[in-house]
Design a protein around this motif. Sequence first.
Motif, PDB file in Angstrom:
ATOM      1  N   GLY A  38       0.833  -1.207   0.198  1.00 22.28           N
ATOM      2  CA  GLY A  38       0.117  -0.004  -0.118  1.00 22.28           C
ATOM      3  C   GLY A  38       0.879   1.208   0.060  1.00 22.28           C
ATOM      4  N   ARG A 182      -5.982  -6.766   7.806  1.00 20.19           N
ATOM      5  CA  ARG A 182      -6.395  -5.702   6.781  1.00 20.19           C
ATOM      6  C   ARG A 182      -6.651  -4.180   7.349  1.00 20.19           C
ATOM      7  N   PHE A 186      -4.591  -0.795   6.934  1.00 17.57           N
ATOM      8  CA  PHE A 186      -5.357   0.274   6.419  1.00 17.57           C
ATOM      9  C   PHE A 186      -5.193   1.539   7.326  1.00 17.57           C
ATOM     10  N   HIS A 189      -1.559   2.897   6.834  1.00 14.54           N
ATOM     11  CA  HIS A 189      -1.467   3.631   5.640  1.00 14.54           C
ATOM     12  C   HIS A 189      -2.213   5.256   5.771  1.00 14.54           C
ATOM     13  N   PRO A 202      -4.579   2.541  -0.454  1.00 18.98           N
ATOM     14  CA  PRO A 202      -5.078   1.984   0.928  1.00 18.98           C
ATOM     15  C   PRO A 202      -5.204   0.736   0.624  1.00 18.98           C
ATOM     16  N   SER A 204      -7.172  -2.738   0.905  1.00 22.00           N
ATOM     17  CA  SER A 204      -8.451  -3.109   0.767  1.00 22.00           C
ATOM     18  C   SER A 204      -9.004  -3.634   2.258  1.00 22.00           C
ATOM     19  N   THR A 205     -10.130  -3.131   2.850  1.00 22.30           N
ATOM     20  CA  THR A 205     -10.365  -3.786   4.158  1.00 22.30           C
ATOM     21  C   THR A 205     -11.392  -4.991   3.672  1.00 22.30           C
TER      22      THR A 205
END
Length: 305
Positions: A38, A182, A186, A189, A202, A204-205
């Motif tokens: 990321g 994740r 995130f 990031h 960013p 992914s969640t």
Amino acid sequence: MSGREGIRFAALGDSLTEGLGDPVPGGWRGWAALLAEGIGAAEYLNCARSGALTADVATDQLTAARAFRPHLAAVVAGANDTLRGSFDITAVAAQLDAALGALAADGVTALTACLPDPGWMLGLPWPLARPLGRRMRAVNHVVHALSRRYGAVHLHAAEHPWVADRACWSVDRLHPSELGHRMLAFEFHALLAERGLAAGEPPSTTPDGPPPGRAASAWWMATRGTGWVLDRCTDLLPDLLRLAAAECRHRAAGSPAVLDEAAHRAAVAAVAALAPARSAGAGRAGVPGSACAPGESYGVASVPG
């Protein structure tokens, strides 16, 4: 230096940073690997190992990370120390200070995080959970203080709402699930983007797979969880039972705050006892040799474009 012009990212820590709970073919991935992609890192080195203590981070892992000459380095450790009968917040503070101080002297931007209470995560009864929670709060106090001291990018992970979501935790309740990893990536990031240090999108969640269910949790406890507990009983359990007895005595006397205050004073004293911080950039000329060559057991990887 930014983006794909050559940022090198190293990760130091324990099983959380190694990636346990986020399986991929051939091993573990984890939040640090997701974050490396990321932020547009050109190279990524994961020094983290399951079971690592802060002493391991400040010695072998630090040596390997400094030899890698990173621009960014995550240092997330301390939870395993709280699960040892030998827990000593003064030693934990000194070891984390040694790691973060050496990286700061090399001009490295550090990433740190405070972590949730392991007793609460495991669902332990209060006489056992409260002493572990007290230890984790002491470690978090030290991490907060050292993050300020060295200007680290600090994630208040213990305070994020997603921490309470069972889907964010793996079957052992101690390591994040894929979703949890994740979320960590995130959030880191986002903090790096605020400093202009995240060139990529960013992470992914959205998980690739479903969260662990109750059947998987029961299977883990039956096949691996019991062994995990027994491995720690020889070290942790006698000390934890002593702490639990003290917890019960103070609760009966209406004085549990005495234990909280004592733990807080110990954490404050541990930070106060540290030597003055070294100036940034002082150590670049003398980066020590690595305990293992990059690309071998510590796993240097080029981040896919």
